[in-house]
Write a protein that holds these residues in place. Sequence first.
Motif, PDB file in Angstrom:
ATOM      1  N   GLY A   1       0.680  -1.440   0.094  1.00 39.74           N
ATOM      2  CA  GLY A   1       0.113  -0.029   0.076  1.00 39.74           C
ATOM      3  C   GLY A   1       0.813   1.255   0.056  1.00 39.74           C
ATOM      4  O   GLY A   1       0.673   2.137  -0.740  1.00 39.74           O
ATOM      5  N   LYS A   2       1.801   1.281   0.645  1.00 40.90           N
ATOM      6  CA  LYS A   2       2.622   2.440   0.953  1.00 40.90           C
ATOM      7  C   LYS A   2       3.494   2.581  -0.546  1.00 40.90           C
ATOM      8  O   LYS A   2       3.944   3.888  -1.043  1.00 40.90           O
ATOM      9  N   CYS A   3       4.061   1.498  -1.014  1.00 36.05           N
ATOM     10  CA  CYS A   3       4.628   1.402  -2.163  1.00 36.05           C
ATOM     11  C   CYS A   3       3.773   2.042  -3.336  1.00 36.05           C
ATOM     12  O   CYS A   3       4.297   2.924  -4.025  1.00 36.05           O
ATOM     13  N   ARG A   4       2.733   1.618  -3.396  1.00 35.45           N
ATOM     14  CA  ARG A   4       1.893   1.879  -4.556  1.00 35.45           C
ATOM     15  C   ARG A   4       1.441   3.353  -4.341  1.00 35.45           C
ATOM     16  O   ARG A   4       1.186   4.078  -5.380  1.00 35.45           O
ATOM     17  N   THR A   5       0.969   3.668  -3.198  1.00 34.43           N
ATOM     18  CA  THR A   5       0.575   5.124  -3.207  1.00 34.43           C
ATOM     19  C   THR A   5       1.605   6.153  -3.492  1.00 34.43           C
ATOM     20  O   THR A   5       1.459   7.208  -4.213  1.00 34.43           O
ATOM     21  N   LYS A   6       2.968   5.843  -3.090  1.00 32.72           N
ATOM     22  CA  LYS A   6       4.007   6.808  -3.406  1.00 32.72           C
ATOM     23  C   LYS A   6       4.280   6.602  -4.778  1.00 32.72           C
ATOM     24  O   LYS A   6       4.600   7.815  -5.420  1.00 32.72           O
ATOM     25  N   CYS A   7       4.289   5.535  -5.567  1.00 36.45           N
ATOM     26  CA  CYS A   7       4.697   5.382  -6.712  1.00 36.45           C
ATOM     27  C   CYS A   7       3.626   6.275  -7.749  1.00 36.45           C
ATOM     28  O   CYS A   7       3.911   6.813  -8.713  1.00 36.45           O
TER      29      CYS A   7
ATOM     30  N   LYS B   1      -3.575   8.711 -14.513  1.00 35.01           N
ATOM     31  CA  LYS B   1      -3.449   8.022 -13.183  1.00 35.01           C
ATOM     32  C   LYS B   1      -3.890   6.664 -13.506  1.00 35.01           C
ATOM     33  O   LYS B   1      -3.266   5.707 -12.586  1.00 35.01           O
ATOM     34  N   SER B   2      -4.884   6.399 -14.338  1.00 33.67           N
ATOM     35  CA  SER B   2      -4.883   4.864 -14.532  1.00 33.67           C
ATOM     36  C   SER B   2      -3.808   4.158 -15.169  1.00 33.67           C
ATOM     37  O   SER B   2      -3.452   2.719 -14.599  1.00 33.67           O
ATOM     38  N   ALA B   3      -3.002   4.703 -15.696  1.00 34.32           N
ATOM     39  CA  ALA B   3      -1.815   4.031 -16.359  1.00 34.32           C
ATOM     40  C   ALA B   3      -0.809   4.270 -15.211  1.00 34.32           C
ATOM     41  O   ALA B   3       0.002   2.944 -14.982  1.00 34.32           O
ATOM     42  N   CYS B   4      -0.675   5.104 -14.441  1.00 37.73           N
ATOM     43  CA  CYS B   4       0.301   5.175 -13.388  1.00 37.73           C
ATOM     44  C   CYS B   4      -0.358   3.764 -12.339  1.00 37.73           C
ATOM     45  O   CYS B   4       0.729   3.261 -11.641  1.00 37.73           O
TER      46      CYS B   4
ATOM     47  N   CYS C   1       2.431   1.011 -11.391  1.00 38.33           N
ATOM     48  CA  CYS C   1       2.963   0.964 -10.044  1.00 38.33           C
ATOM     49  C   CYS C   1       2.601  -0.517  -9.346  1.00 38.33           C
ATOM     50  O   CYS C   1       3.232  -0.699  -8.466  1.00 38.33           O
ATOM     51  N   GLY C   2       1.250  -0.665  -9.720  1.00 39.82           N
ATOM     52  CA  GLY C   2       0.846  -2.147  -9.020  1.00 39.82           C
ATOM     53  C   GLY C   2       1.698  -3.285  -9.372  1.00 39.82           C
ATOM     54  O   GLY C   2       2.231  -3.995  -8.581  1.00 39.82           O
ATOM     55  N   GLY C   3       2.066  -3.429 -10.609  1.00 43.67           N
ATOM     56  CA  GLY C   3       2.910  -4.365 -11.040  1.00 43.67           C
ATOM     57  C   GLY C   3       4.348  -4.193 -10.623  1.00 43.67           C
ATOM     58  O   GLY C   3       5.087  -5.233  -9.801  1.00 43.67           O
ATOM     59  N   GLU C   4       5.014  -3.007 -10.583  1.00 42.28           N
ATOM     60  CA  GLU C   4       6.200  -2.876  -9.876  1.00 42.28           C
ATOM     61  C   GLU C   4       6.297  -2.967  -8.254  1.00 42.28           C
ATOM     62  O   GLU C   4       7.458  -3.620  -7.727  1.00 42.28           O
ATOM     63  N   CYS C   5       5.161  -2.556  -7.585  1.00 47.51           N
ATOM     64  CA  CYS C   5       5.194  -2.884  -6.321  1.00 47.51           C
ATOM     65  C   CYS C   5       5.176  -4.308  -5.844  1.00 47.51           C
ATOM     66  O   CYS C   5       5.549  -4.658  -4.930  1.00 47.51           O
ATOM     67  N   VAL C   6       4.326  -5.045  -6.526  1.00 46.78           N
ATOM     68  CA  VAL C   6       4.207  -6.564  -6.290  1.00 46.78           C
ATOM     69  C   VAL C   6       5.565  -7.177  -6.480  1.00 46.78           C
ATOM     70  O   VAL C   6       6.051  -7.880  -5.853  1.00 46.78           O
ATOM     71  N   ALA C   7       6.167  -6.738  -7.454  1.00 47.58           N
ATOM     72  CA  ALA C   7       7.558  -7.548  -8.228  1.00 47.58           C
ATOM     73  C   ALA C   7       8.272  -6.968  -6.993  1.00 47.58           C
ATOM     74  O   ALA C   7       9.359  -7.899  -6.337  1.00 47.58           O
ATOM     75  N   LYS C   8       8.334  -5.816  -6.470  1.00 46.40           N
ATOM     76  CA  LYS C   8       9.350  -5.402  -5.289  1.00 46.40           C
ATOM     77  C   LYS C   8       8.967  -6.224  -4.006  1.00 46.40           C
ATOM     78  O   LYS C   8      10.039  -6.864  -3.494  1.00 46.40           O
TER      79      LYS C   8
END
Length: 95
Positions: free
Chosen positions: A48-54, A65-68, A72-79
Motif C-alpha cells: 500500500g505504501k509503495c503503490r501510494t508513493k509510486c 492516473k490509471s496508467a500509473c 505501479c501495482g506491478g512494480e510494487c508487487v515485484a518489489k
Amino acid sequence: MGASKKFFSLFLICIFVISSCVDISMATKEVNDERFRETYENMANDYGKCRTKCVALCTASGKEKSACETRCGGECVAKIFRVFAEDIEKMKSLS
C-alpha cells in the motif's frame, strides 16, 4: 444382503476418512494463516505504501492516473516478492 452390508460399511468408512482429511486440512490452514498473519499484514502495508508513493510520483510527472496505477501495482508487487524471496534465502542460509 451380505454384500450390501459390506458396501454400506465401506461407504461409511470412506465418508469418515474423507471428512477427517477435510477437518485436518482446514485446521492446518487456520494454523498457517494465524502463524503468517503478521507477514501478510506487513506485506499488505508495504504494498500500500509503495503503490501510494509510486502513483503520486507518476501522476505528478503528468501521466494518466490509471496508467500509473497499473504500472505501479506491478512494480510494487515485484518489489514485495523480491524482498520476500531474499528473506527466504536468508532463512535458508541460517539453517
